[in-house]
Design an enzyme around this catalytic site. Structure first.
Site: not given
Length: 753
Positions: A19, A515, A599, A694
């Site tokens: 996909l 993603r 992070d 994004h």
């Protein structure tokens, strides 16, 4: 009373990420819309057949999505933001992609919708936008088309629909403020229409997902359920479906609803199934979510059998996954590199379907021999030396309060850091990663497959790092990064270098849109056998006089974005990782790296769903970060990065991290998130993201300047940094250069006043 089984949903991306590849090919203009739609049809047919072959009785239909299932629901209801609408008012798959990505092969680009986490998972959804007086109508019939597909293939179909109250709960009001719950009566006719269409097709049961019912909802929202479901009753049987937590606190609301069944998550909730049975209407079906849909561990089926057996024969009963299997990889059988012992501990989506078949058969027959055989490896794991490391356990037990304290307070550290780095006002930086080009990915893949020796691989990576430094110097950035060419994923990379983790070849799960991530699996005590990032950070720093940030993924994020062990607490795992990364901070510092970013984008998403459970989690989550960072000297600047976050309700904890600089995702929310920092009077430095990475759209200098001026009204300019929202890994170099050039220009304009 024959017991049936079902799943709440199945992974949609395909074993080989078919996909993802089809979406990205279509977006790039390399394939047609019909080719994309064909891949979707093929995947759905395959996944229904795989579940059926594995022994699933009722197949979920409507769990497939081209981006995410909340966005699919928005289109179903005709809820398309004006900026994303087609000029003729029609809705097509490109409308959906414009909402998710900001652009599509057709139509005008426009700012993408806001994206956030789906409850406390690693899956994301596009936040529905609501305006006063909004109208809804059945617009996007994907669900009905897929039901027709499945029926034509001869399947026993159970459609899946996101419920109306949860849908409204997940959205946000745009423009003039009003109570979005007031839209409930406007969306219910669309739901009635959908249910009527399903009834026409001979559908008996519809799974209607209302996971908001596990939350501590305001009373007005709880009160909305009864009139909503009064309006929806009568056309088909409704399986009211909850997950990620228990339902006992809201059971009075639930049992008053005119539905025919209830699904409960008996893995993540604390509900007692016998008590539930007593309190539910006797004619309701109970769907018992016994198999964990969010992890990769083989279930102890003897334990699951014991958990449910006391109500067998006393009411209609189905056994099910706790939630959609979307959150699990697809098939363990294709994993050829896991050793046999470790592999025997796991179950992926298809194996979980097999577990449901074994459990159903045992409950129907009373013969538990197959359950005992399936569960045997779990007993072996509990005593394995692969799991327990006495040295790690000893170090963890020896932690003191001093281990989580920097030597001095921020004001003292900031002075030392200003003296060391001499950065200009509005200092510019990026979040860490640069575009992962085809060349970089091919280099890593060739090395992984053994087609490239270590020397040539290192030479290649070094060249990409050099290019990243050259690009940043040319752009005029103030604090540089090495670009992370050697890293496939910010969590997987660290997991590969820490003991206690294992990895899959094809264990992909969807994060958002196209993603996918391949989470590491924590199988045992975590430790660091050798430095991880030091060599490349040191090399990058040798190429420039400007400071280069060391880049680490924080302990809570590594925990949240991995599949954790189930035999120890999440706190234990997080602190083990923190101790391992503490040594990495010390080694980076010793190598001359003066700015180290840790992070923690997952800190907020790890919050328990019920606010009453937050304090305990935040206490150990913050402590893990501080254990990681506190070894740093005063003139070493510790950064942290967070994204997709609502901060206002955890500001105390954000401040308690005591990072010198925090960079956050703010551009999609138009700097709204800074209100929290302003109201809290956040004392340290902040880098509000000035553009949305994004989306491939390039922000103008004026746009970035306007955002920064807006930020400076809330936070003193001397404490502001200038950076993108997130890492640039998924972007291409042309748009990255253009966006960063505009960002640097905006900062320079502001310096000139």
């Amino acid at each position: 009373m024959t017991i049936l089984n079902h799943t709440l949903g199945f992974p949609r991306v395909g074993l080989r990420r078919e996909l993802k590849k089809a979406q990205e090919s279509y977006w790039a203009g390399n394939s047609t819309r019909e080719e994309l739609l064909t891949v979707g049809r093929e995947l759905r047919a395959r996944h229904w057949d795989q579940q059926k072959q594995a022994g699933i009785d009722l197949l979920p239909v409507g769990d497939f999505a081209w981006y995410d299932h909340v966005l699919t629901t928005s289109l179903l209801l005709g809820n398309v933001p004006p900026r994303h609408q087609n000029k003729d008012g029609s809705v097509d798959i490109d409308t959906l992609f414009r909402i998710g990505r900001g652009r599509a092969p057709t139509g005008e680009p426009a700012a993408a919708a806001e994206m956030t986490k789906w409850f406390n998972t690693n899956y994301h959804y596009m936040v529905p936008e609501f305006v006063k007086g909004q109208q809804f109508k059945l617009t996007w019939t994907q669900l009905l088309e897929e039901v027709d597909e499945a029926l034509a293939l001869g399947h026993n179909v159970k459609p899946v629909l996101l419920g109306p109250v949860t849908y409204l709960w997940l959205g946000k009001v745009k423009g003039e403020q009003f109570d979005r719950l007031s839209l409930l009566n406007d969306i219910l006719p669309v739901y009635q229409q959908v249910l009527a269409e399903l009834a026409k097709r001979g559908i008996e049961w519809v799974q209607i997902d209302e996971p908001a019912l596990v939350l501590e909802l305001p009373q007005a929202w709880l009160d909305a359920y009864k009139p909503a479901y009064d309006a929806l009753q009568g056309q088909v049987k409704l399986l009211l479906t909850t997950y990620f937590e228990g339902v006992t606190p809201n059971l009075d609301t639930i049992t008053a609803l005119p539905v025919q069944g209830l699904h409960v998550d008996l893995v993540h909730g604390k509900d007692d199934v016998v008590e539930l049975h007593k309190r539910l209407p006797s004619d309701w079906l109970l769907s018992a979510g016994l198999i964990n849909g969010r992890n990769v561990w083989r279930a102890d089926l003897t334990e699951k059998y014991a958990q449910i057996k006391d109500i067998v024969g006393k009411r209609d009963l189905w056994v099910a996954s706790s939630c959609s299997l979307l959150h699990s990889p697809i098939d363990l059988s294709v994993e050829t590199r896991l050793d046999a012992e470790v592999k025997s501990w796991f179950a992926f989506a298809l194996q979980k379907c097999h577990e449901l078949a074994l459990l159903r058969d045992a409950l129907n027959s009373g013969d538990t021999a197959a359950l005992a055989e399936w569960s045997a490896p779990i007993q072996a794991r509990r005593n394995s030396t692969r799991v327990h490391n006495p040295a790690v356990e000893k170090r963890l037990a020896a932690i003191t309060a001093q281990d989580s304290q920097r030597a001095n307070v921020y004001e003292v550290r900031a002075e030392a850091q200003r003296a060391r780095f001499k950065l200009p006002a509005w200092p510019t930086t990026t979040i860490g990663s640069f575009p992962q080009t085809t060349e970089i990915r091919t280099l890593r893949l060739d090395f992984k497959k053994g087609n490239l020796d270590a020397n040539n691989y290192r030479t290649g990576i070094a060249e990409h790092i050099r290019q990243a430094i050259v690009e940043q110097e040319r752009l005029g950035l103030d604090v540089l990064v090495h670009g992370e060419a050697e890293r496939n994923d910010m969590v997987e990379y660290f997991g590969e270098h820490l003991d206690g983790f294992v990895f899959t070849q094809n264990g992909w799960v969807q994060s958002y849109g196209s993603r996918c991530v391949k989470p590491p699996i924590v199988i045992g005590d975590v430790s660091r056998p050798a430095p991880i990032t030091v060599e490349w950070a040191k090399y990058a720093q040798s190429l420039t006089d400007k400071p280069v940030k060391g880049m680490l993924t924080g302990p809570v994020t590594i925990l949240c974005w991995s599949f954790p062990r189930e035999d120890v607490s999440r706190e234990t795992i997080a602190k083990q990782i923190a101790l391992a990364l503490r040594d990495e901070v010390a080694d980076l510092e010793a190598a001359g790296i003066g700015i180290i970013q840790i992070d923690e984008p997952a800190l907020r998403e790890g919050l328990p769903l019920r606010r009453s459970d937050w304090d305990a989690y935040l206490q150990w989550g913050v402590e893990a970060f501080r254990i990681n960072a506190a070894v740093a000297k005063d003139d070493t600047q510790i950064h942290t990065h967070m994204c997709y976050c609502e901060f206002n309700d955890i500001m105390d904890s954000i401040a308690a991290l005591d990072a010198d600089v925090i960079t956050i995702e703010t551009s999609r929310s138009d700097m709204e998130l800074l209100e929290s920092f302003e109201e809290f009077d956040y004392p340290n430095e902040i880098g509000p993201g000035v553009y949305d990475i994004h989306s491939p759209n390039v922000p103008s200098v004026e746009w970035i300047e306007a955002l920064l001026k807006k930020a400076a009204k809330r936070i003193p300019a001397e404490r502001l940094w200038v950076n993108p929202d997130c890492g640039l890994k998924t972007r291409g170099w042309p748009e990255t250069r253009a966006a960063l050039a505009n960002m640097v220009q905006a900062a320079q304009n502001l310096r000139r006043g």
